[in-house]
Design an enzyme around this catalytic site. Structure first.
Site, PDB file in Angstrom:
ATOM      1  N   HIS A 273       0.892  -1.166   0.000  1.00  0.00           N
ATOM      2  CA  HIS A 273       0.000   0.000   0.000  1.00  0.00           C
ATOM      3  C   HIS A 273       0.925   1.210   0.000  1.00  0.00           C
ATOM      4  CE1 HIS A 273      -3.642  -2.299   0.692  1.00  0.00           C
ATOM      5  NE2 HIS A 273      -3.036  -2.943   1.681  1.00  0.00           N
ATOM      6  N   GLU A 304      -1.312  -6.740  -1.964  1.00  0.00           N
ATOM      7  CA  GLU A 304      -2.431  -5.786  -1.815  1.00  0.00           C
ATOM      8  C   GLU A 304      -2.083  -4.440  -2.440  1.00  0.00           C
ATOM      9  OE1 GLU A 304      -3.692  -5.477   2.286  1.00  0.00           O
ATOM     10  OE2 GLU A 304      -3.452  -7.631   2.647  1.00  0.00           O
TER      11      GLU A 304
END
Ligand code: G3I
Length: 388
Positions: A273, A304
């Protein structure tokens, strides 16, 4: 002459059958038939309408066939995955079409989290997770399982339940065993433990599992995961460890220790992220970390990824280009690192990113915009994954 040829053919078949290769070559022939006739594996009804409970055997046969076919049709060596929200998948056709047209792997954004799969003590609810897994299988996609041991996914009944250490151990064991056994053969890779390190990496995170069980909870979880599925690939997953620094050192020490003790860990997931300013990874930095993880014999996944576009300099187009460069460089790095098996982004479209709720923005961190149009970042990733 002709009958001789037939005799030879029959003889070869007899040898193959007696050598026990019958299942292999029938699967091969079935595979060819299916590959040339997609309707044979595409269910006529909508896959989300299916209730998979009670049809595990049929489902795992379908899965085995789907996986065999998937392996043949994979457009990239590295999986291109995305987090998926079931409610949007069932309600928005463009979401579903974008997912099935461009991604090869699914990570449930929430559906497998402990609090949703075991909403009461010993009470399991697999409806949402089953629907997602069935959807993935029906569309030749793999699934990365998650949410087993994550401090944010602990249900209230467990947090507030005044359980003793041995009771919490029994609960966690039952949970891992029940969830992973259910998807055995259908989910081949799992995030077993997520975010066990503190934000800055100075210690283990002071979370429910540490307080109730102690530092051993991590190794225990991996051992139980292995027991539940001897074939699964088992990952430790965390954020903020993409670049060299204290958090990465903490992660490296953690997984080195696990390996030394013989804990069955197979890989590390880097969430990624990131943004275009103070959290902007470089290829050189991430590559150095990948090399060190690889040297431990561990696999790597980017699990992610999202890139907060609004944090970039200049006008929108410049931000989109800068974002595309970053996505492209991480995809290139994964592609060129043999141990790196997947790049998963944290959402199909900018329309449903978790970032907006957290930062109160209308950001554009993903590969498709709010109208499902591919962004420069998508083309950069696709180009990188297609270029060996
Ligand atoms: O589904 C419920 C709904 O029934 C309820 O009415 C509503 C009220 O708040 O909440 C809904 O659940 C929310 C869920 O997302 C589904 O939308 C939860 O409140 C909300 O906390 C949850 O947020 C998720 C967050 O993890 C916490 O679980 C985000 O979608 C998800 O993107 C985010 O993902 C995490 C990864 O799992 C781990 N790494 C960091 C990443 C970002 O935080």
């Amino acid at each position: 002459m002709r009958s001789r040829k037939w005799l030879w053919l029959v003889a070869v078949l007899v040898v193959l059958v007696s050598a026990g290769t019958y299942p292999l070559w029938t699967t091969w022939i079935t595979g060819i038939t299916q590959a040339t006739n997609t309707s044979a594996t595409t269910p006529q009804r909508h896959p989300l309408a299916a209730d998979s409970r009670g049809s595990a055997a049929a489902s795992s046969l379908a899965t085995a066939q789907a996986i065999a076919q998937t392996q043949k049709k994979r457009p990239y060596r590295v999986e291109l995955g995305t987090a998926v929200q079931l409610d949007v998948l069932t309600s928005e056709t463009p979401y579903r079409d974008t997912l099935t047209s461009h991604f090869t792997s699914i990570t449930p954004e929430n559906a497998l989290d402990f609090r949703w799969t075991e909403p009461g003590p010993g009470v399991y609810d697999f409806k949402a997770a089953d629907d997602l897994v069935d959807f993935a299988v029906a569309h030749n996609m793999t699934v990365f399982g998650n949410g087993l041991v994550w401090y944010q996914a602990v249900p209230d009944w467990l947090k507030n339940g005044q359980y003793t250490r041995s009771q919490v151990i029994a609960i966690l064991h039952d949970h891992i065993y029940t969830v992973m056994s259910r998807y055995r053969g259908r989910i081949d890779s799992w995030e077993v433990v997520n975010e066990a390190l503190s934000n800055d990496g100075s210690a283990l995170r002071d979370n429910f599992w540490l307080q109730k069980i102690g530092p051993d909870y991590i190794a225990m979880a991996f051992r139980w995961a292995r027991e539940a599925d001897p074939d699964a690939t088992l990952y430790y997953n965390d954020y903020g460890a993409e670049m060299p620094g204290p958090k990465f050192e903490a992660l490296y020490n953690l997984v080195t220790g696990l390996k030394k003790e013989g804990t069955p860990i197979s890989g590390v997931g880097f969430q990624m992220h990131v943004n275009l300013s103070y959290l902007k990874p470089t290829m050189q930095g991430v590559s150095a970390n990948f090399v060190r993880i690889n040297s431990l014999g561990l696999k790597i996944r980017i699990t992610e990824m999202d890139v907060r576009g609004l944090t970039g300099n200049g006008a929108t187009q410049q931000q989109l280009d800068e974002q595309a460069n970053l996505y492209g460089s991480m995809a290139t790095l994964c592609m060129h690192t043999k141990a790196c098996v997947a790049l998963t982004v944290w959402g199909v479209t900018d329309k449903y990113t978790w970032i907006d709720a957290l930062f109160h923005t209308e950001d554009r961190p993903l590969l498709f915009d709010r109208s499902y149009r591919p962004k420069p970042a998508f083309y950069a990733v696709r180009y990188a994954l297609k270029t060996p």
